[in-house]
Motif scaffolding. Structure first.
Motif, PDB file in Angstrom:
ATOM      1  N   UNK A 231      -0.272  -1.473  -5.199  1.00 42.25           N
ATOM      2  CA  UNK A 231      -0.269  -2.735  -4.191  1.00 42.25           C
ATOM      3  C   UNK A 231       0.001  -2.308  -2.904  1.00 42.25           C
ATOM      4  N   UNK A 232      -0.515  -2.864  -1.805  1.00 38.65           N
ATOM      5  CA  UNK A 232      -0.171  -2.486  -0.561  1.00 38.65           C
ATOM      6  C   UNK A 232       1.146  -2.944   0.040  1.00 38.65           C
ATOM      7  N   UNK A 233       1.861  -3.778  -0.725  1.00 38.64           N
ATOM      8  CA  UNK A 233       3.301  -4.327  -0.156  1.00 38.64           C
ATOM      9  C   UNK A 233       4.293  -3.528  -1.053  1.00 38.64           C
ATOM     10  N   UNK A 234       5.057  -2.875  -0.302  1.00 37.51           N
ATOM     11  CA  UNK A 234       6.127  -2.051  -0.969  1.00 37.51           C
ATOM     12  C   UNK A 234       7.232  -3.079  -1.840  1.00 37.51           C
ATOM     13  N   UNK A 235       7.426  -4.070  -1.530  1.00 36.52           N
ATOM     14  CA  UNK A 235       8.177  -5.094  -2.508  1.00 36.52           C
ATOM     15  C   UNK A 235       7.420  -5.359  -3.789  1.00 36.52           C
ATOM     16  N   UNK A 236       6.019  -5.087  -3.728  1.00 33.84           N
ATOM     17  CA  UNK A 236       5.154  -5.641  -4.914  1.00 33.84           C
ATOM     18  C   UNK A 236       5.245  -4.256  -5.682  1.00 33.84           C
ATOM     19  N   UNK A 237       5.210  -3.054  -5.112  1.00 37.83           N
ATOM     20  CA  UNK A 237       5.435  -1.879  -5.864  1.00 37.83           C
ATOM     21  C   UNK A 237       6.738  -1.902  -6.598  1.00 37.83           C
ATOM     22  N   UNK A 238       7.745  -2.209  -5.851  1.00 31.12           N
ATOM     23  CA  UNK A 238       9.077  -2.174  -6.469  1.00 31.12           C
ATOM     24  C   UNK A 238       9.145  -2.950  -7.873  1.00 31.12           C
ATOM     25  N   UNK A 239       8.596  -3.974  -7.565  1.00 32.67           N
ATOM     26  CA  UNK A 239       8.601  -4.833  -8.769  1.00 32.67           C
ATOM     27  C   UNK A 239       8.225  -4.303 -10.086  1.00 32.67           C
ATOM     28  N   UNK A 240       6.800  -3.861  -9.878  1.00 31.37           N
ATOM     29  CA  UNK A 240       6.098  -3.071 -10.650  1.00 31.37           C
ATOM     30  C   UNK A 240       6.915  -1.735 -11.325  1.00 31.37           C
ATOM     31  N   UNK A 241       7.356  -1.136 -10.308  1.00 29.42           N
ATOM     32  CA  UNK A 241       8.324   0.035 -10.871  1.00 29.42           C
ATOM     33  C   UNK A 241       9.157  -0.256 -12.025  1.00 29.42           C
ATOM     34  N   UNK A 242       9.841  -1.313 -11.683  1.00 25.33           N
ATOM     35  CA  UNK A 242      10.829  -1.862 -12.631  1.00 25.33           C
ATOM     36  C   UNK A 242      10.244  -2.479 -14.113  1.00 25.33           C
TER      37      UNK A 242
END
Length: 472
Positions: free
Chosen positions: A420-431
């Protein structure tokens, strides 16, 4: 800037415009020419509704690298004759930011393009900011002459130069030029720095707001004067009332909240709401009934700032109203309601999507509240918002809510959220993303090793792929 036209969410262009992870995954499997055409369309026609808060540049730069794209289209866009006619930064800002990320990944052609545009382009300051983070001292020194040549040496030109130096987002080039061995350049930049610092000091010494000793009436008049000159001051004016008003002023403030002019009424409504005045909720309801548009907006905003039990109780009664106060009541319950309010919040969420679509501003709070309350049966609506919204920030909020409500999220949307383009969304996904998919493991490793990735994302990734996590 014109409102962007967003393609349907099921198309490659629509996915890329939204910054969805599926956009990258689809582009990498599509014919290269088609993928590059869609990517260039996004970079050259910024698809964001709010370019100041939504991220796209790193997302597009990474895809540009994966596709092995050239910079011809970006170069034509930057140096087009329209660059002189349309001076709005939104025309070129995204392209310049993408070039900045490409330069940080080692693309020399992107660095040279930024240097060339900084020398002659209209949005040179943006290009200079990108170079300040990535170029070496020699490259920046070479830009001193063309940049300073933009400013005449008469008093007006020197004042403009001082303002630019004072407001520079990245001060590194100006500090470097102030120490330039060429005396003419160094002297001029140092003079601009000193003038900018003096101007900032003068502005600090001339505050334009209320003074000690002001009366309640003076604060109301100040708020009204602000409206007349196009400045909305009732929130700071309400804070001023806190400093100047005493118990004996309450009758005057209540009269203003009921029937004052717009400046006084808006100020008084905020004041009584912030102070949890016993009449505040009735005054807010009355203002929504008979106030102007500005008064209604102020009343609703004042209500949403309240944190009292009485405000939450009143929200339960107002949530079914078909007006702005009813929508605000739904948001109030989303933020401060309890488990017993789940049905009311879900109803407000569904009504907002039906009535205003997947980009309604009210959805931001409602989506957060749905996740906070763990409303599992809201997952279908959240998935719809995730797919259709053009706002990458709202999509990220929907992803966070899905992580709390939808058991299928780890194996579903969480996978694409890694791109995703948003880092906060990538963080959710990483978890949350399940690591049974080989693409997930590869992307987690890529994010962990990418120096351009945000620290929070890399921390989340390393919690999944560290030495104590054999699952990966």
């Amino acid at each position: 800037m014109f409102e962007p036209v967003i393609a349907p969410s099921g198309t490659l262009l629509g996915l890329l415009q939204r910054g969805r992870g599926d956009g990258t995954l689809h582009a990498l499997t599509a014919p290269r020419a088609e993928a590059l055409a869609a990517l260039n369309h996004c970079v050259l026609s910024d698809p964001r509704h709010d370019w100041q808060v939504e991220n796209r540049s790193l997302y597009y730069a990474r895809l540009h690298l994966d596709l092995g794209g050239e910079l011809d289209e970006i170069e034509r866009h930057l140096f087009d004759a329209e660059d002189v006619l349309d001076t709005d930064e939104s025309r070129t800002g995204l392209a310049l930011a993408v070039l900045g990320h490409l330069a940080s990944y080692g693309r020399r052609d992107a660095l040279e393009l930024l240097r060339g545009y900084a020398a002659v382009g209209t949005s040179w300051a943006w290009a200079l900011d990108e170079l300040a983070l990535r170029d070496d001292d020699e490259g920046l020194r070479a830009l001193a002459d063309p940049v300073l040549a933009r400013f005449t040496t008469d008093p007006q030109g020197e004042a403009e130069l001082a303002a630019v130096v004072r407001d520079a987002f990245e001060p590194r080039p100006w500090r470097l030029w102030a120490e330039d061995p060429r005396e003419a350049i160094a002297t001029r930049v140092r003079g601009a720095q000193e003038a900018g610092s003096f101007d900032r000091w003068q502005r600090q010494m001339r505050p334009g707001g209320p003074r000690p000793g002001w009366s309640v009436r003076a604060v109301f008049e100040w708020a009204q004067q602000g409206i007349e000159r196009g400045a909305v001051l009732h929130v700071p004016a309400a804070r001023c009332l806190t400093a100047v008003a005493g118990p004996e002023d309450r009758p005057e403030i209540l009269r203003a909240a009921r029937s004052g002019d717009d400046g006084a009424r808006c100020t008084a409504l905020h004041y009584v709401a912030d102070g949890n005045d016993p009449d505040a909720l009735d005054l807010i309801e009355g203002a929504v009934t008979d106030g102007t548009t500005m008064v209604v907006d102020a009343a609703v905003a004042a209500f949403e700032r309240m944190c009292s039990v009485a405000a939450v109780d009143r929200a339960r009664g107002w949530v079914h109203r078909p007006d702005a106060l009813g929508a605000a009541a739904g948001r109030m319950l989303a933020c401060r309601g309890g488990a017993k309010d789940s049905d009311l919040v879900l109803g407000a969420l569904r009504e907002a999507v039906r009535g205003e679509g997947p980009d309604a501003p009210t959805l931001w709070t409602l989506v957060d509240g749905t996740g906070r309350l763990g409303i599992a049966c809201a997952a279908p609506v959240l998935r719809h918002i995730y797919r259709e919204t053009a706002s990458s920030h709202l999509r990220g909020r929907a992803a966070r809510a899905l992580a709390a409500t939808d058991p299928s999220f780890p194996a579903g949307f969480a996978v694409e959220c890694l791109w995703d383009c948003e880092e906060t969304t990538r963080e959710i996904a990483a978890r949350h993303a399940e690591t049974g998919d080989a693409r997930v493991v590869d992307q987690l490793r890529r994010l962990a090793a990418d120096p351009a990735e945000e620290a929070e994302v890399q921390t989340a990734v390393r919690s999944r792929i560290g030495p104590d996590m054999p699952a990966v």
